[in-house]
Design an enzyme around this catalytic site. Structure first.
Site, PDB file in Angstrom:
ATOM      1  N   LYS A 132       9.692  12.075 -19.764  1.00 50.79           N
ATOM      2  CA  LYS A 132       8.530  12.782 -20.308  1.00 50.79           C
ATOM      3  C   LYS A 132       8.484  14.263 -19.889  1.00 50.79           C
ATOM      4  O   LYS A 132       7.601  14.984 -20.313  1.00 50.79           O
ATOM      5  CB  LYS A 132       7.230  12.091 -19.847  1.00 50.79           C
ATOM      6  CG  LYS A 132       7.032  10.723 -20.480  1.00 50.79           C
ATOM      7  CD  LYS A 132       5.611  10.233 -20.378  1.00 50.79           C
ATOM      8  CE  LYS A 132       5.285   9.589 -19.062  1.00 50.79           C
ATOM      9  NZ  LYS A 132       5.887   8.278 -18.827  1.00 50.79           N
ATOM     10  N   HIS A 165       3.457   2.060 -11.072  1.00 53.41           N
ATOM     11  CA  HIS A 165       2.628   1.479 -12.133  1.00 53.41           C
ATOM     12  C   HIS A 165       2.603  -0.034 -12.017  1.00 53.41           C
ATOM     13  O   HIS A 165       3.610  -0.651 -11.683  1.00 53.41           O
ATOM     14  CB  HIS A 165       3.214   1.814 -13.516  1.00 53.41           C
ATOM     15  CG  HIS A 165       2.841   3.179 -14.003  1.00 53.41           C
ATOM     16  ND1 HIS A 165       3.566   3.850 -14.959  1.00 53.41           N
ATOM     17  CD2 HIS A 165       1.794   3.986 -13.686  1.00 53.41           C
ATOM     18  CE1 HIS A 165       2.987   5.010 -15.208  1.00 53.41           C
ATOM     19  NE2 HIS A 165       1.928   5.126 -14.430  1.00 53.41           N
ATOM     20  N   TYR A 166       1.440  -0.607 -12.316  1.00 55.14           N
ATOM     21  CA  TYR A 166       1.379  -2.052 -12.479  1.00 55.14           C
ATOM     22  C   TYR A 166       0.521  -2.359 -13.703  1.00 55.14           C
ATOM     23  O   TYR A 166      -0.620  -1.888 -13.759  1.00 55.14           O
ATOM     24  CB  TYR A 166       0.792  -2.749 -11.248  1.00 55.14           C
ATOM     25  CG  TYR A 166       1.111  -4.215 -11.275  1.00 55.14           C
ATOM     26  CD1 TYR A 166       2.396  -4.651 -10.975  1.00 55.14           C
ATOM     27  CD2 TYR A 166       0.161  -5.139 -11.653  1.00 55.14           C
ATOM     28  CE1 TYR A 166       2.722  -6.000 -11.032  1.00 55.14           C
ATOM     29  CE2 TYR A 166       0.486  -6.493 -11.708  1.00 55.14           C
ATOM     30  CZ  TYR A 166       1.769  -6.910 -11.385  1.00 55.14           C
ATOM     31  OH  TYR A 166       2.099  -8.231 -11.454  1.00 55.14           O
ATOM     32  N   TYR A 168      11.143  -3.278 -15.504  1.00 59.21           N
ATOM     33  CA  TYR A 168      11.066  -4.092 -14.287  1.00 59.21           C
ATOM     34  C   TYR A 168      12.287  -3.890 -13.391  1.00 59.21           C
ATOM     35  O   TYR A 168      13.028  -4.824 -13.096  1.00 59.21           O
ATOM     36  CB  TYR A 168      10.837  -5.564 -14.663  1.00 59.21           C
ATOM     37  CG  TYR A 168       9.434  -5.769 -15.197  1.00 59.21           C
ATOM     38  CD1 TYR A 168       8.369  -6.026 -14.334  1.00 59.21           C
ATOM     39  CD2 TYR A 168       9.162  -5.627 -16.553  1.00 59.21           C
ATOM     40  CE1 TYR A 168       7.085  -6.166 -14.810  1.00 59.21           C
ATOM     41  CE2 TYR A 168       7.872  -5.760 -17.043  1.00 59.21           C
ATOM     42  CZ  TYR A 168       6.840  -6.037 -16.162  1.00 59.21           C
ATOM     43  OH  TYR A 168       5.554  -6.159 -16.640  1.00 59.21           O
ATOM     44  N   LEU A 226      12.520  -1.475  -9.844  1.00 58.18           N
ATOM     45  CA  LEU A 226      11.560  -0.668  -9.088  1.00 58.18           C
ATOM     46  C   LEU A 226      11.818   0.843  -9.201  1.00 58.18           C
ATOM     47  O   LEU A 226      12.943   1.303  -9.018  1.00 58.18           O
ATOM     48  CB  LEU A 226      11.546  -1.068  -7.613  1.00 58.18           C
ATOM     49  CG  LEU A 226      10.320  -0.495  -6.875  1.00 58.18           C
ATOM     50  CD1 LEU A 226       9.054  -1.261  -7.247  1.00 58.18           C
ATOM     51  CD2 LEU A 226      10.525  -0.497  -5.379  1.00 58.18           C
ATOM     52  N   HIS A 227      10.765   1.566  -9.508  1.00 59.71           N
ATOM     53  CA  HIS A 227      10.832   3.025  -9.592  1.00 59.71           C
ATOM     54  C   HIS A 227       9.473   3.595  -9.191  1.00 59.71           C
ATOM     55  O   HIS A 227       8.451   2.922  -9.295  1.00 59.71           O
ATOM     56  CB  HIS A 227      11.229   3.471 -10.998  1.00 59.71           C
ATOM     57  CG  HIS A 227      10.338   2.931 -12.070  1.00 59.71           C
ATOM     58  ND1 HIS A 227      10.543   1.696 -12.653  1.00 59.71           N
ATOM     59  CD2 HIS A 227       9.224   3.432 -12.638  1.00 59.71           C
ATOM     60  CE1 HIS A 227       9.593   1.471 -13.542  1.00 59.71           C
ATOM     61  NE2 HIS A 227       8.772   2.505 -13.546  1.00 59.71           N
ATOM     62  N   VAL A 228       9.502   4.837  -8.717  1.00 59.54           N
ATOM     63  CA  VAL A 228       8.279   5.483  -8.240  1.00 59.54           C
ATOM     64  C   VAL A 228       8.110   6.804  -8.994  1.00 59.54           C
ATOM     65  O   VAL A 228       9.075   7.546  -9.197  1.00 59.54           O
ATOM     66  CB  VAL A 228       8.362   5.738  -6.713  1.00 59.54           C
ATOM     67  CG1 VAL A 228       7.136   6.498  -6.219  1.00 59.54           C
ATOM     68  CG2 VAL A 228       8.528   4.424  -5.959  1.00 59.54           C
TER      69      VAL A 228
HETATM   70  P1  M7G Z   1       6.980   2.593 -16.187  1.00 58.51           P
HETATM   71  O1  M7G Z   1       5.896   2.614 -15.189  1.00 58.51           O
HETATM   72  O2  M7G Z   1       7.943   1.441 -16.146  1.00 58.51           O
HETATM   73  O3  M7G Z   1       6.414   2.605 -17.653  1.00 58.51           O
HETATM   74  O4  M7G Z   1       7.758   3.948 -16.038  1.00 58.51           O
HETATM   75  P2  M7G Z   1       5.488   3.603 -18.455  1.00 58.51           P
HETATM   76  O5  M7G Z   1       6.390   4.107 -19.564  1.00 58.51           O
HETATM   77  O6  M7G Z   1       4.412   2.727 -18.967  1.00 58.51           O
HETATM   78  O7  M7G Z   1       5.031   4.661 -17.542  1.00 58.51           O
HETATM   79  C1  M7G Z   1       9.012   4.167 -16.578  1.00 58.51           C
HETATM   80  C2  M7G Z   1       9.257   5.656 -16.589  1.00 58.51           C
HETATM   81  O8  M7G Z   1      10.604   5.873 -16.972  1.00 58.51           O
HETATM   82  C3  M7G Z   1       8.368   6.390 -17.605  1.00 58.51           C
HETATM   83  O9  M7G Z   1       7.687   7.437 -16.957  1.00 58.51           O
HETATM   84  C4  M7G Z   1       9.366   6.874 -18.653  1.00 58.51           C
HETATM   85  O10 M7G Z   1       9.002   8.110 -19.217  1.00 58.51           O
HETATM   86  C5  M7G Z   1      10.660   6.965 -17.863  1.00 58.51           C
HETATM   87  N1  M7G Z   1      11.870   6.782 -18.690  1.00 58.51           N
HETATM   88  C6  M7G Z   1      12.054   5.875 -19.667  1.00 58.51           C
HETATM   89  N2  M7G Z   1      13.300   6.006 -20.179  1.00 58.51           N
HETATM   90  C7  M7G Z   1      13.849   5.167 -21.244  1.00 58.51           C
HETATM   91  C8  M7G Z   1      13.931   6.998 -19.496  1.00 58.51           C
HETATM   92  C9  M7G Z   1      15.227   7.587 -19.584  1.00 58.51           C
HETATM   93  O11 M7G Z   1      16.095   7.217 -20.380  1.00 58.51           O
HETATM   94  N3  M7G Z   1      15.488   8.589 -18.687  1.00 58.51           N
HETATM   95  C10 M7G Z   1      14.549   9.051 -17.802  1.00 58.51           C
HETATM   96  N4  M7G Z   1      14.886  10.058 -16.996  1.00 58.51           N
HETATM   97  N5  M7G Z   1      13.320   8.501 -17.702  1.00 58.51           N
HETATM   98  C11 M7G Z   1      13.014   7.493 -18.545  1.00 58.51           C
END
Ligand code: M7G
Length: 325
Positions: free
Chosen positions: A195, A256-257, A262, A264-266
């Site tokens: 984003k 996020h929850y 799925y 783990l990422h921050v």
């Molecule tokens: P999430 O909390 O799993 O879902 O975050 P959310 O989309 O409801 O926030 C996943 C995060 O990964 C989001 O902030 C996405 O913008 C980011 N993201 C998703 N994709 C497919 C990519 C990608 O291909 N590259 C990068 N750098 N970020 C991504």
């Protein structure tokens, strides 16, 4: 690794062709798409506050659904000068002038006017649901409901994680990575979120993706993951300060929850930036998560966790059928 100049060059529009990585590919894909070939079918979401629009359609002579997300960029403070918005290149069209009040439309040079564009192709039904405007509801997920309803759903259907593995294996976005701790157990990769354009400091948004596989979400965190969580917090903040000069005290660091992905990422976002998904019903500050686990090791295995579900998500039907919405 890349320096900020490179990032700036990367973000500048080069030509009309767009290089995309398919989410469900094993490696990097060099398929070329052109926006002029996009045939609009439906507007999924038009957010006038965020100035983003998501459209569904097809690319000419290509099968499968494509989603395009367009987002007007935030102002960069460095170009609020006579080289940028207030330069001779800027045209000003007058709407009206009345006494001391004037309304105009200004046309800065094209390089100041880029529209951030994300393409998802081929997109699945789940992507369409994710990007569509729709009603949402809050459910209270007890550990029992997690085991009985949420977990089977996650195991059955979830977004493909290939993009995550491509980053961890060095196949995609390597020029965007700002830090890589290669420890298989407690290491992580830090890079700009999809984003974020990686340039506009005002909207800073980075993601720390853990190297260890199999930790799905907040629910899986306990004492054994404390060293990993602390490392992400401390090293992530330090690296962001070194690279972007945003102090730790101005970073919002959270999980996020439910997440969409799925593994783990921050999330790391600039405190002054109202990024999507920072609200109370979805975000859990990493400091609070660490503190909760330090007090009660299996806190997230015992806690009732609220989360939002949207009516087009399959999990909504599951919770509704079982009488929990
Ligand atoms: P999430 O909390 O799993 O879902 O975050 P959310 O989309 O409801 O926030 C996943 C995060 O990964 C989001 O902030 C996405 O913008 C980011 N993201 C998703 N994709 C497919 C990519 C990608 O291909 N590259 C990068 N750098 N970020 C991504």
């Amino acid at each position: 690794m890349s320096d900020s100049n490179n990032q700036k060059l990367d973000s500048e529009p080069s030509n009309k062709k767009i290089k995309i990585d398919h989410e469900n590919d094993n490696g990097v894909n060099d398929n070329q798409l052109e926006l002029k070939d996009f045939e609009l079918e439906k507007i999924l979401n038009n957010n006038t506050v965020r100035k983003t629009v998501c459209v569904q359609g097809k690319f000419k002579d290509k099968s499968g659904v494509a989603l395009i997300v367009l987002e007007k960029n935030a102002f960069t403070e460095e170009v609020l000068d006579n080289e940028g918005y207030f330069s001779v290149d800027t045209e000003l069209k007058t709407f009206f002038q009345n006494d001391i009040y004037g309304n105009y439309e200004c046309f800065p040079r094209p390089s100041l006017n880029g529209v951030k564009t994300s393409i998802i192709y081929p997109a699945t039904e789940k992507h369409i649901a994710k990007f569509s405007q729709q009603e949402s509801h809050i459910v209270l997920e007890t550990p029992q409901l997690y085991e009985k309803l949420t977990l089977p759903h996650i195991n059955k259907e979830q977004f493909n994680l290939q993009w995550v593995y491509n980053i961890l294996e060095g196949k995609s976005e390597q020029d965007r990575v700002i830090y890589d701790n290669k420890c298989e157990r407690d290491g992580f990769v830090l890079l700009p979120d999809l984003k974020w354009d990686g340039v506009t400091k005002e909207t800073l948004y980075l993601l720390a993706i853990v190297r260890r596989r199999g930790i799905k979400s907040l629910r899986d965190l306990d004492e054994s993951t404390l060293p990993l969580l602390k490392r992400i917090r401390d090293e992530g903040k330090k690296k962001i300060y070194e690279k972007y000069k945003v102090p730790a005290s101005q970073l919002r660091v959270y999980l996020h929850y439910q997440p969409s992905f799925y593994h783990l990422h921050v999330h790391f976002t600039y405190l002054r930036h109202e990024a999507p998904g920072i609200y109370a019903e979805k975000s859990h500050l990493l400091d609070t998560v660490i503190d909760n686990i330090e007090m009660i090791g299996d806190y997230y295995k015992k806690a009732t966790l609220p989360f939002t579900i949207r009516e087009m998500d399959n999990i909504f039907n599951i919770y509704e059928t079982n009488g929990h919405v």
